[in-house]
Design a protein around this motif. Structure first.
Motif, PDB file in Angstrom:
ATOM      1  N   ARG A  18       0.853  -1.187   0.000  1.00  0.00           N
ATOM      2  CA  ARG A  18       0.000   0.000   0.000  1.00  0.00           C
ATOM      3  C   ARG A  18       0.887   1.234   0.000  1.00  0.00           C
ATOM      4  O   ARG A  18       1.676   1.436   0.923  1.00  0.00           O
ATOM      5  CB  ARG A  18      -0.906   0.024   1.209  1.00  0.00           C
ATOM      6  CG  ARG A  18      -1.938   1.150   1.192  1.00  0.00           C
ATOM      7  CD  ARG A  18      -2.676   1.197   2.501  1.00  0.00           C
ATOM      8  NE  ARG A  18      -3.843   2.074   2.460  1.00  0.00           N
ATOM      9  CZ  ARG A  18      -4.181   2.890   3.450  1.00  0.00           C
ATOM     10  NH1 ARG A  18      -3.451   2.951   4.541  1.00  0.00           N
ATOM     11  NH2 ARG A  18      -5.277   3.620   3.352  1.00  0.00           N
ATOM     12  N   ALA A  48      -2.826   5.043 -11.966  1.00  0.00           N
ATOM     13  CA  ALA A  48      -4.184   5.236 -11.476  1.00  0.00           C
ATOM     14  C   ALA A  48      -4.407   6.702 -11.179  1.00  0.00           C
ATOM     15  O   ALA A  48      -3.477   7.426 -10.839  1.00  0.00           O
ATOM     16  CB  ALA A  48      -4.421   4.406 -10.210  1.00  0.00           C
ATOM     17  N   THR A  56     -12.506   7.322 -10.523  1.00  0.00           N
ATOM     18  CA  THR A  56     -11.201   6.672 -10.655  1.00  0.00           C
ATOM     19  C   THR A  56     -10.977   6.157 -12.070  1.00  0.00           C
ATOM     20  O   THR A  56     -11.923   5.888 -12.808  1.00  0.00           O
ATOM     21  CB  THR A  56     -11.072   5.499  -9.677  1.00  0.00           C
ATOM     22  OG1 THR A  56     -12.124   4.561  -9.918  1.00  0.00           O
ATOM     23  CG2 THR A  56     -11.161   5.975  -8.234  1.00  0.00           C
ATOM     24  N   TYR A  58      -7.891   3.651 -14.279  1.00  0.00           N
ATOM     25  CA  TYR A  58      -6.721   2.789 -14.113  1.00  0.00           C
ATOM     26  C   TYR A  58      -6.110   2.410 -15.445  1.00  0.00           C
ATOM     27  O   TYR A  58      -6.810   2.283 -16.450  1.00  0.00           O
ATOM     28  CB  TYR A  58      -7.112   1.491 -13.386  1.00  0.00           C
ATOM     29  CG  TYR A  58      -7.641   1.690 -11.994  1.00  0.00           C
ATOM     30  CD1 TYR A  58      -8.998   1.837 -11.760  1.00  0.00           C
ATOM     31  CD2 TYR A  58      -6.778   1.735 -10.909  1.00  0.00           C
ATOM     32  CE1 TYR A  58      -9.492   2.027 -10.487  1.00  0.00           C
ATOM     33  CE2 TYR A  58      -7.255   1.923  -9.624  1.00  0.00           C
ATOM     34  CZ  TYR A  58      -8.618   2.071  -9.419  1.00  0.00           C
ATOM     35  OH  TYR A  58      -9.086   2.259  -8.146  1.00  0.00           O
ATOM     36  N   ARG A  63      -5.727  -2.763 -13.763  1.00  0.00           N
ATOM     37  CA  ARG A  63      -7.161  -2.757 -13.430  1.00  0.00           C
ATOM     38  C   ARG A  63      -7.548  -4.100 -12.831  1.00  0.00           C
ATOM     39  O   ARG A  63      -7.210  -5.158 -13.341  1.00  0.00           O
ATOM     40  CB  ARG A  63      -7.968  -2.461 -14.690  1.00  0.00           C
ATOM     41  CG  ARG A  63      -9.429  -2.091 -14.413  1.00  0.00           C
ATOM     42  CD  ARG A  63     -10.108  -1.642 -15.680  1.00  0.00           C
ATOM     43  NE  ARG A  63      -9.543  -0.378 -16.166  1.00  0.00           N
ATOM     44  CZ  ARG A  63      -9.051  -0.211 -17.380  1.00  0.00           C
ATOM     45  NH1 ARG A  63      -9.053  -1.217 -18.235  1.00  0.00           N
ATOM     46  NH2 ARG A  63      -8.577   0.961 -17.752  1.00  0.00           N
ATOM     47  N   THR A  67      -6.060  -0.440  -6.413  1.00  0.00           N
ATOM     48  CA  THR A  67      -7.169   0.438  -6.057  1.00  0.00           C
ATOM     49  C   THR A  67      -6.613   1.753  -5.526  1.00  0.00           C
ATOM     50  O   THR A  67      -5.795   1.756  -4.607  1.00  0.00           O
ATOM     51  CB  THR A  67      -8.058  -0.200  -4.979  1.00  0.00           C
ATOM     52  OG1 THR A  67      -8.552  -1.461  -5.455  1.00  0.00           O
ATOM     53  CG2 THR A  67      -9.230   0.709  -4.656  1.00  0.00           C
ATOM     54  N   SER A  69      -7.443   5.389  -3.705  1.00  0.00           N
ATOM     55  CA  SER A  69      -8.440   5.984  -2.815  1.00  0.00           C
ATOM     56  C   SER A  69      -7.844   7.243  -2.210  1.00  0.00           C
ATOM     57  O   SER A  69      -6.641   7.493  -2.320  1.00  0.00           O
ATOM     58  CB  SER A  69      -8.840   4.996  -1.720  1.00  0.00           C
ATOM     59  OG  SER A  69      -7.719   4.657  -0.911  1.00  0.00           O
ATOM     60  N   GLN A  80      -3.543   0.861  -3.210  1.00  0.00           N
ATOM     61  CA  GLN A  80      -3.493  -0.506  -2.715  1.00  0.00           C
ATOM     62  C   GLN A  80      -3.169  -1.409  -3.901  1.00  0.00           C
ATOM     63  O   GLN A  80      -3.907  -1.428  -4.885  1.00  0.00           O
ATOM     64  CB  GLN A  80      -4.833  -0.909  -2.094  1.00  0.00           C
ATOM     65  CG  GLN A  80      -4.881  -2.342  -1.615  1.00  0.00           C
ATOM     66  CD  GLN A  80      -3.936  -2.593  -0.441  1.00  0.00           C
ATOM     67  OE1 GLN A  80      -3.863  -1.784   0.480  1.00  0.00           O
ATOM     68  NE2 GLN A  80      -3.227  -3.712  -0.483  1.00  0.00           N
TER      69      GLN A  80
END
Length: 122
Positions: A18, A48, A56, A58, A63, A67, A69, A80
């Motif tokens: 992360r 991203a 969002t 990607y 993809r 992720t 955020s 992530q």
């Protein structure tokens, strides 16, 4: 504007990491926030992107595995990364854009973090 990226490291293929990017100002100021990466001998590429309203986008290669955020209260955004592959090995940079206007012309002001190394061993 200063961006501080962190969270990179060495991980085995299939593992997770992360990444975090902390901003020195409120992220409400940014139109977009994102992550780019640059592998040795390759051009920097978009990984991203997240907009101020949470939309969002990607790269096709990540993809379903990565992720993005954001946390408005912490002035930070995250990436992530799951199911990591050797080809994900690169230096990852966080980026933010503030759009300004002068007359009819729109300007994108880019800001970059210092980069964090992600190495995936196969």
């Amino acid at each position: 504007v200063q961006l501080q990226a962190s969270g990179g490291g060495l991980v085995q293929a299939g593992g997770s990491l992360r990444l975090s990017c902390s901003a020195s100002i409120s992220i409400f100021s940014f139109n977009t926030m994102g992550w780019y990466r640059q592998a040795i001998g390759k051009a920097r590429e978009l990984v991203a992107l997240i907009t101020s309203d949470g939309t969002t986008n990607y790269a096709a290669s990540v993809r379903g595995r990565f992720t993005i955020s954001k946390d408005n209260a912490k002035n930070a955004w995250y990436l992530q990364m799951n199911s990591l592959k050797a080809e994900d090995t690169a230096v990852y940079y966080c980026n933010s854009v503030i759009q300004t206007h002068k007359g009819w012309t729109r300007y994108n002001n880019d800001y970059w973090g210092q980069g964090t190394q992600v190495t995936v061993s196969s």
